[in-house]
Write a protein that holds these residues in place. Structure first.
Motif, PDB file in Angstrom:
ATOM      1  N   ARG A 218       4.874  18.915   3.501  1.00  0.00           N
ATOM      2  CA  ARG A 218       4.928  20.213   4.194  1.00  0.00           C
ATOM      3  C   ARG A 218       5.935  21.107   3.484  1.00  0.00           C
ATOM      4  NH1 ARG A 218       7.323  16.360   7.247  1.00  0.00           N
ATOM      5  NH2 ARG A 218       5.406  16.059   8.406  1.00  0.00           N
ATOM      6  N   ASN A 219       6.018  22.343   3.929  1.00  0.00           N
ATOM      7  CA  ASN A 219       7.003  23.281   3.407  1.00  0.00           C
ATOM      8  C   ASN A 219       8.405  22.705   3.546  1.00  0.00           C
ATOM      9  OD1 ASN A 219       6.334  25.616   2.100  1.00  0.00           O
ATOM     10  ND2 ASN A 219       6.416  26.930   3.891  1.00  0.00           N
ATOM     11  N   ILE A 220       9.246  22.906   2.540  1.00  0.00           N
ATOM     12  CA  ILE A 220      10.628  22.443   2.628  1.00  0.00           C
ATOM     13  C   ILE A 220      11.559  23.592   2.262  1.00  0.00           C
ATOM     14  CG2 ILE A 220      10.234  19.989   2.267  1.00  0.00           C
ATOM     15  CD1 ILE A 220      10.669  20.336  -0.673  1.00  0.00           C
ATOM     16  N   SER A 221      12.728  23.586   2.875  1.00  0.00           N
ATOM     17  CA  SER A 221      13.686  24.660   2.653  1.00  0.00           C
ATOM     18  C   SER A 221      14.218  24.608   1.226  1.00  0.00           C
ATOM     19  CB  SER A 221      14.848  24.541   3.647  1.00  0.00           C
ATOM     20  OG  SER A 221      15.882  25.438   3.289  1.00  0.00           O
ATOM     21  N   PRO A 222      14.337  25.791   0.566  1.00  0.00           N
ATOM     22  CA  PRO A 222      14.897  25.824  -0.781  1.00  0.00           C
ATOM     23  C   PRO A 222      16.416  25.800  -0.805  1.00  0.00           C
ATOM     24  CG  PRO A 222      14.282  28.034  -0.112  1.00  0.00           C
ATOM     25  CD  PRO A 222      13.871  27.111   1.021  1.00  0.00           C
TER      26      PRO A 222
ATOM     27  N   VAL B 142      12.572  27.234   7.022  1.00  0.00           N
ATOM     28  CA  VAL B 142      12.421  28.095   5.854  1.00  0.00           C
ATOM     29  C   VAL B 142      13.204  29.372   6.103  1.00  0.00           C
ATOM     30  CG1 VAL B 142      10.813  29.337   4.378  1.00  0.00           C
ATOM     31  CG2 VAL B 142      10.144  27.150   5.383  1.00  0.00           C
ATOM     32  N   PRO B 143      14.259  29.640   5.324  1.00  0.00           N
ATOM     33  CA  PRO B 143      15.137  30.757   5.607  1.00  0.00           C
ATOM     34  C   PRO B 143      14.437  32.104   5.502  1.00  0.00           C
ATOM     35  CG  PRO B 143      15.648  29.811   3.478  1.00  0.00           C
ATOM     36  CD  PRO B 143      14.672  28.886   4.137  1.00  0.00           C
TER      37      PRO B 143
ATOM     38  N   GLY C 245       4.487  25.660   0.186  1.00  0.00           N
ATOM     39  CA  GLY C 245       3.697  24.469   0.449  1.00  0.00           C
ATOM     40  C   GLY C 245       4.413  23.179   0.113  1.00  0.00           C
ATOM     41  N   GLY C 246       5.688  23.266  -0.303  1.00  0.00           N
ATOM     42  CA  GLY C 246       6.458  22.057  -0.568  1.00  0.00           C
ATOM     43  C   GLY C 246       6.272  21.471  -1.942  1.00  0.00           C
ATOM     44  N   ARG C 247       5.894  22.280  -2.922  1.00  0.00           N
ATOM     45  CA  ARG C 247       5.697  21.790  -4.292  1.00  0.00           C
ATOM     46  C   ARG C 247       6.923  22.135  -5.139  1.00  0.00           C
ATOM     47  NH1 ARG C 247       1.288  20.601  -7.821  1.00  0.00           N
ATOM     48  NH2 ARG C 247      -0.085  20.902  -6.035  1.00  0.00           N
TER      49      ARG C 247
END
Length: 283
Positions: free
Chosen positions: A94-98, A163-164, A49-51
């Motif tokens: 929004r979701n972000i890639s780690p 998102v991988p 969730g991008g946190r």
């Protein structure tokens, strides 16, 4: 040849001038509090969730994360860079890639600029480094490394929403993509480049920046074991003392198990220098 770590090259964004708008992405909301617990443990987690949840981290660690730096690449700043510790909860829209470099690092850069008044500049300095090279003149590698049969970079860049995809572990326990290292000095890697090995796994235990000069361009599966120095203040588990004592040094392990070598040299390195930085206001 000027050395620029790939991750740093992608993320080294010049600090915007006062009259120019900051175009880096921003967290929708962020809270910052001092951590005065005195605990030794610290963590930084990117949740679904991008946190981003930061616990008990010094400001130095936040800066090296934001700019994808090794400790040797950060210079300047006050002593509280290491003594003051913070808890941060930040929420992206929004979701972000780690996977660095990416939006998480750029958002942290902007958070540090806006809430800590951080201003940095980059300059080249000649520093001691290790060059990671192939040990044998005939180019033959060691018994515990082989070319990988999967493209981990494609799993990241072609994944929906950035998102991988999590590659399954290999049959021998290695991660399908990425590198892991435990406290005893056991390294396991799948689909990993020599550049990632040099930067992510060797720079810390080697004690200076490691630069990939192997000439090996593809992804590799490998594992090796060396006698890792314990973390400061750590108490080794009862069953690890003998095992660690039986293991070779990092330099010997790389040569015997992977057919690679660390050679001391000096080279120009891009260093991020801290200009002003101020204590944040808690919220």
């Amino acid at each position: 040849m000027r050395i620029v770590v790939a991750a740093l090259a992608a993320l080294a964004v010049a600090t915007p001038a006062a009259a120019q708008p900051d175009t880096r992405p921003v967290f929708a909301v962020a809270t910052i509090k001092y951590n005065r617990s005195g605990d030794a443990g610290a963590s930084m987690r990117l949740q679904p969730g991008g946190r981003i949840v930061v616990t008990n981290q010094p400001l130095r660690r936040l800066i090296t994360f934001a700019y994808s730096l090794q400790p040797q690449q950060l210079a300047g700043g006050p002593s509280r860079l290491d003594s003051d510790r913070f808890d941060i909860t930040a929420q992206a829209e929004r979701n972000i890639s780690p996977t660095p470099p990416g939006p998480a690092q750029l958002m942290m850069q902007r958070l540090l600029a806006e809430r800590f008044g951080l201003v940095v500049h980059t300059e080249s300095r000649e520093l001691p480094v290790y060059a990671l090279t192939v040990a044998r003149s005939d180019g033959r590698l060691g018994p515990r490394i082989k070319p990988a049969d999967r493209d981990c970079l494609a799993l990241v860049t072609q994944a929906p929403g950035g998102v991988p995809v999590q590659a399954p572990r290999l049959a021998d326990g290695r991660p399908g993509c990425g590198v892991t290292r435990d406290a005893t000095g056991t390294v396991m890697a799948g689909g990993t480049t020599m550049t990632m090995l040099a930067i992510s796994m060797l720079t810390g235990p080697a004690g200076r920046l490691v630069v990939d000069r192997t000439g090996l361009t593809g992804p590799y599966d490998f594992d090796f074991e060396f006698a890792a120095d314990p973390a400061p203040g750590a108490t080794p588990a009862p069953d690890t003392a003998t095992t660690a004592g039986d293991r070779p040094s990092l330099f010997t392990a790389l040569e015997e198990q992977l057919g690679l070598k660390l050679q001391p040299t000096r080279a120009p390195v891009d260093v991020t220098v801290i200009d002003p930085v101020t204590p944040p206001t808690e919220n």
